[in-house]
Structure formats: C-alpha cells, structure tokens
Design a protein around this motif. Structure first.
Motif, PDB file in Angstrom:
ATOM      1  N   LEU A 134     108.030  60.588  45.611  1.00 57.93           N
ATOM      2  CA  LEU A 134     107.607  61.617  44.726  1.00 57.93           C
ATOM      3  C   LEU A 134     106.635  62.692  45.242  1.00 57.93           C
ATOM      4  O   LEU A 134     106.803  63.822  44.956  1.00 57.93           O
ATOM      5  CB  LEU A 134     107.037  61.092  43.467  1.00 57.93           C
ATOM      6  CG  LEU A 134     107.935  59.768  42.608  1.00 57.93           C
ATOM      7  CD1 LEU A 134     107.389  59.568  41.452  1.00 57.93           C
ATOM      8  CD2 LEU A 134     109.365  60.403  42.479  1.00 57.93           C
TER       9      LEU A 134
ATOM     10  N   GLY B 249     108.357  65.035  47.233  1.00 57.61           N
ATOM     11  CA  GLY B 249     109.343  65.755  46.455  1.00 57.61           C
ATOM     12  C   GLY B 249     110.805  65.639  46.929  1.00 57.61           C
ATOM     13  O   GLY B 249     111.915  66.302  46.545  1.00 57.61           O
TER      14      GLY B 249
ATOM     15  N   THR C 122     112.788  63.244  42.034  1.00 63.01           N
ATOM     16  CA  THR C 122     112.119  63.609  41.011  1.00 63.01           C
ATOM     17  C   THR C 122     111.865  62.046  40.398  1.00 63.01           C
ATOM     18  O   THR C 122     112.416  61.010  40.712  1.00 63.01           O
ATOM     19  CB  THR C 122     112.809  64.255  40.046  1.00 63.01           C
ATOM     20  OG1 THR C 122     113.872  63.644  39.477  1.00 63.01           O
ATOM     21  CG2 THR C 122     113.321  65.628  40.572  1.00 63.01           C
ATOM     22  N   SER C 123     110.778  61.796  39.382  1.00 63.76           N
ATOM     23  CA  SER C 123     110.464  60.553  38.941  1.00 63.76           C
ATOM     24  C   SER C 123     111.659  60.145  38.376  1.00 63.76           C
ATOM     25  O   SER C 123     111.732  58.764  38.374  1.00 63.76           O
ATOM     26  CB  SER C 123     109.323  60.661  38.083  1.00 63.76           C
ATOM     27  OG  SER C 123     109.481  61.450  36.824  1.00 63.76           O
TER      28      SER C 123
ATOM     29  N   GLU D 190     114.757  60.369  38.935  1.00 65.30           N
ATOM     30  CA  GLU D 190     115.770  60.232  40.089  1.00 65.30           C
ATOM     31  C   GLU D 190     115.244  58.541  40.567  1.00 65.30           C
ATOM     32  O   GLU D 190     116.278  57.819  41.082  1.00 65.30           O
ATOM     33  CB  GLU D 190     116.009  61.030  41.209  1.00 65.30           C
ATOM     34  CG  GLU D 190     116.765  62.337  40.803  1.00 65.30           C
ATOM     35  CD  GLU D 190     116.511  63.358  42.069  1.00 65.30           C
ATOM     36  OE1 GLU D 190     117.881  63.647  42.305  1.00 65.30           O
ATOM     37  OE2 GLU D 190     115.715  63.694  42.435  1.00 65.30           O
TER      38      GLU D 190
ATOM     39  N   LYS E 274     116.524  62.032  31.105  1.00 70.45           N
ATOM     40  CA  LYS E 274     114.864  62.383  31.146  1.00 70.45           C
ATOM     41  C   LYS E 274     114.761  63.070  29.805  1.00 70.45           C
ATOM     42  O   LYS E 274     115.208  64.175  29.519  1.00 70.45           O
ATOM     43  CB  LYS E 274     114.387  63.197  32.193  1.00 70.45           C
ATOM     44  CG  LYS E 274     113.066  63.409  32.462  1.00 70.45           C
ATOM     45  CD  LYS E 274     112.632  64.292  33.564  1.00 70.45           C
ATOM     46  CE  LYS E 274     111.104  64.359  33.859  1.00 70.45           C
ATOM     47  NZ  LYS E 274     110.653  62.877  34.296  1.00 70.45           N
TER      48      LYS E 274
ATOM     49  N   GLU F 227     116.683  68.339  38.834  1.00 69.18           N
ATOM     50  CA  GLU F 227     116.179  69.261  38.418  1.00 69.18           C
ATOM     51  C   GLU F 227     114.868  69.169  37.297  1.00 69.18           C
ATOM     52  O   GLU F 227     114.230  70.014  36.804  1.00 69.18           O
ATOM     53  CB  GLU F 227     116.978  70.410  37.562  1.00 69.18           C
ATOM     54  CG  GLU F 227     118.045  71.263  38.194  1.00 69.18           C
ATOM     55  CD  GLU F 227     117.199  72.228  39.281  1.00 69.18           C
ATOM     56  OE1 GLU F 227     116.541  72.901  38.637  1.00 69.18           O
ATOM     57  OE2 GLU F 227     117.445  72.230  40.210  1.00 69.18           O
TER      58      GLU F 227
ATOM     59  N   TRP G 190     111.927  68.131  37.696  1.00 69.84           N
ATOM     60  CA  TRP G 190     110.610  68.638  38.122  1.00 69.84           C
ATOM     61  C   TRP G 190     110.252  69.628  37.502  1.00 69.84           C
ATOM     62  O   TRP G 190     109.107  69.896  37.280  1.00 69.84           O
ATOM     63  CB  TRP G 190     110.790  68.914  39.561  1.00 69.84           C
ATOM     64  CG  TRP G 190     111.689  70.078  39.945  1.00 69.84           C
ATOM     65  CD1 TRP G 190     113.171  70.101  40.226  1.00 69.84           C
ATOM     66  CD2 TRP G 190     111.609  71.471  39.882  1.00 69.84           C
ATOM     67  NE1 TRP G 190     113.484  71.240  40.398  1.00 69.84           N
ATOM     68  CE2 TRP G 190     112.476  72.068  40.245  1.00 69.84           C
ATOM     69  CE3 TRP G 190     110.259  72.207  39.749  1.00 69.84           C
ATOM     70  CZ2 TRP G 190     112.740  73.504  40.355  1.00 69.84           C
ATOM     71  CZ3 TRP G 190     110.319  73.804  39.772  1.00 69.84           C
ATOM     72  CH2 TRP G 190     111.639  74.304  39.817  1.00 69.84           C
TER      73      TRP G 190
ATOM     74  N   GLN H 104     108.402  68.280  34.861  1.00 67.05           N
ATOM     75  CA  GLN H 104     107.267  67.210  35.106  1.00 67.05           C
ATOM     76  C   GLN H 104     105.796  67.921  34.910  1.00 67.05           C
ATOM     77  O   GLN H 104     105.672  68.866  34.549  1.00 67.05           O
ATOM     78  CB  GLN H 104     107.554  66.824  36.601  1.00 67.05           C
ATOM     79  CG  GLN H 104     108.577  66.044  36.735  1.00 67.05           C
ATOM     80  CD  GLN H 104     108.767  65.714  38.232  1.00 67.05           C
ATOM     81  OE1 GLN H 104     109.752  64.641  38.511  1.00 67.05           O
ATOM     82  NE2 GLN H 104     108.148  66.005  39.137  1.00 67.05           N
TER      83      GLN H 104
ATOM     84  N   ARG I  15     108.358  75.366  42.192  1.00 66.78           N
ATOM     85  CA  ARG I  15     107.774  74.074  42.786  1.00 66.78           C
ATOM     86  C   ARG I  15     106.467  74.400  43.517  1.00 66.78           C
ATOM     87  O   ARG I  15     106.424  75.410  44.155  1.00 66.78           O
ATOM     88  CB  ARG I  15     108.955  73.749  43.625  1.00 66.78           C
ATOM     89  CG  ARG I  15     109.569  72.556  43.023  1.00 66.78           C
ATOM     90  CD  ARG I  15     110.575  72.197  44.076  1.00 66.78           C
ATOM     91  NE  ARG I  15     110.633  70.582  43.437  1.00 66.78           N
ATOM     92  CZ  ARG I  15     111.690  69.677  43.696  1.00 66.78           C
ATOM     93  NH1 ARG I  15     112.774  70.082  44.497  1.00 66.78           N
ATOM     94  NH2 ARG I  15     111.745  68.525  43.153  1.00 66.78           N
TER      95      ARG I  15
END
Ligand SMILES: NC(=O)c1ccc[n+]([C@@H]2O[C@H](COP(=O)([O-])OP(=O)(O)OC[C@H]3O[C@@H](n4cnc5c(N)ncnc54)[C@H](OP(=O)(O)O)[C@@H]3O)[C@@H](O)[C@H]2O)c1
Length: 222
Positions: free
Chosen positions: A103, A106, A109-110, A112, A125, A182, A184, A187, A222
């Motif tokens: 994480l 990068g 993603t959390s 994933e 999510k 995607e 992120w 997040q 990002r």
C-alpha cells in the motif's frame, strides 16, 4: 430481504447494521471478542439482528461487510466467503494499522489487498469515505431530493449491481468509481473522502449529490 453478515460491528459496522435493519434486512453481527459482547447491540436492533461469530456471519451472510481495522484483514475467513459479494469499508491508516509495503508503494489499493485475501469473493469498496455519524443521518429514501451518494469500486459488474441495490434499500445512491485498482480515488486524503458530507464537527452532515461525488472522484490526484 437480504441477510447481511457483519465482520466488525463498531462505528461503521454498527451503523450499516442499524440502517439495514431499518430497511427490513436481517443482520448477523460479529466482532473480535465474541457474540456475548454484542448482545446489547443485537437487543437494541431487535428481532432482525443476531450476535454471532465471524465465521457464522461469513457463512450466513448473503452479503458480507468487512468493517474492521485494516491490519486485521488476514483473520477474515476466506473459505466461507467464496462466491459471495463482500463490501470492504476499510481504510489504511499506517499509524493504526502499521506499514503495509504494497500500500505504501501504491502497488495495490487497500481493497485490492482484501480482494487478494478473498480470491473467490467479489469485493466492492463502499462506505469507506463517509463518517459514520453522517452515514447514520443522511440516509434518505429513493427519489428524495436530498439523497446522498456513495462511490463504489469493484471488478465484478454483478457484485456492483448487488451493492447498488443494497445501498438503495438503506437510503443511498451509488456512483460507480471504477475497478478496485481505481479505489485510491476514494481513499483517505482524496476530495471524496469525508468532505462532501460536511464537517466531522457537524454530526448531522449535509447531503452530497451524485454530481458532487462524481466531481470529487474526478478531481482525485495520486
Ligand atoms: N469510523 C468511521 O467513521 C469510518 C468511516 C469509514 C470507514 N471506516 C473504516 O472502516 C473500518 C471500521 O471502522 P470503525 O470506525 O467502525 O472501527 P471500530 O469502531 O473500531 O470497530 C471495529 C470493529 O472491528 C472489530 N474487529 C477488530 N478486529 C477484528 C477481527 N480480527 N475480526 C473481527 N472483527 C474485528 C471490532 O471488534 P472488537 O471491538 O471486538 O475488537 C469492532 O467491532 C476501519 O477500517 C475504518 O478505517 C471508518
């Protein structure tokens, strides 16, 4: 009516459970300390709620919500969740969860990361970007002018339909934010995280329209 399994029944899990029961769904509540510690919440929620173990919540839930500190994800039982839609509400806070290299870099993603742990489930999510008090107070029926919207990310189109239907039933519209990669965009620290629903100091929050959520997702960098 859907049976919703909750792995984690704290601020967000308890709020999702409350909204689900209000919409006529059954909920199976679980946490790390065992069902005895959830008897009070189950009694408060009434006959549609039952306190149980994490394994039973995973086995019995048609839809399962994983809503725990992210660091605890390895303890989520994968086998009983095979073939199921799993909503992931978790956020990565290194100061709480410890450093997770994939994480930090990068690479993932959390969500994933959760999907990798639950390879036979369809992870979506959702709920991760809204303060639990706002989630409790901004629910509105379908068609209400002041309905709020939540971004959802996932790789499985049918699972996203199921989650959209569930959100609709408990008082929210869904905005498709793309695949888990995607995720992120919703997040912590992104424009759609928290702010569209108002300040944390305002316990009631303010409605966030579909357009506001789409614009916030598009503005993420990002
Ligand atoms: N609070 C918010 O407004 C908010 C908003 C969006 C997303 N989130 C995210 O959603 C997740 C949950 O947040 P929260 O605020 O609801 O946390 P919380 O109030 O601290 O509740 C966490 C829940 O997870 C349970 N739990 C902990 N470890 C577990 C394990 N190994 N197996 C099963 N259950 C376990 C806890 O049970 P015990 O008490 O028995 O340990 C508790 O019921 C976090 O990742 C958070 O970042 C929070």
């Amino acid at each position: 009516m859907t049976t919703v399994g909750l792995i984690g029944s704290g601020r967000i899990g308890g709020t999702v459970a409350r909204l689900a029961v209000a919409a006529g769904h059954q909920v199976l509540l679980s946490n790390s300390r065992g069902p005895d510690t959830l008897k009070g919440l189950a009694a408060e929620l009434g006959p549609l709620a039952r306190a149980t173990t994490g394994r039973e919540a995973a086995e019995g839930g048609e839809l399962v919500v994983v809503t725990i500190p992210l660091r605890a994800f390895p303890s989520v039982p994968a086998r009983p969740l095979a073939g199921k839609v799993v909503i992931d509400t978790c956020n990565y806070y290194p100061q709480r969860d410890g450093q997770i290299p994939e994480l930090d870099s990068g690479a993932l993603t959390s969500s994933e990361l959760i999907q990798r742990h639950l390879p036979e489930s369809a992870v979506v999510k959702a709920f991760n970007n809204i303060y639990y008090r706002h989630l409790a107070s901004l629910a509105r029926p379908s068609g209400a002018a002041d309905r709020s919207y939540l971004p959802i990310a996932g790789d499985d189109a049918a699972a996203k339909v199921a989650v959209t239907d569930f959100l609709d039933s408990i008082g929210y519209g869904a905005i498709d934010a793309g695949p888990l990669a995607e995720g992120w965009r919703q997040q912590p620290g992104t424009p759609v995280y928290g702010a569209p629903y108002g300040s944390f100091q305002d316990k009631k929050g303010s409605p966030a329209s579909a357009g506001a959520i789409r614009r916030a997702l598009a503005a993420a960098e990002r």
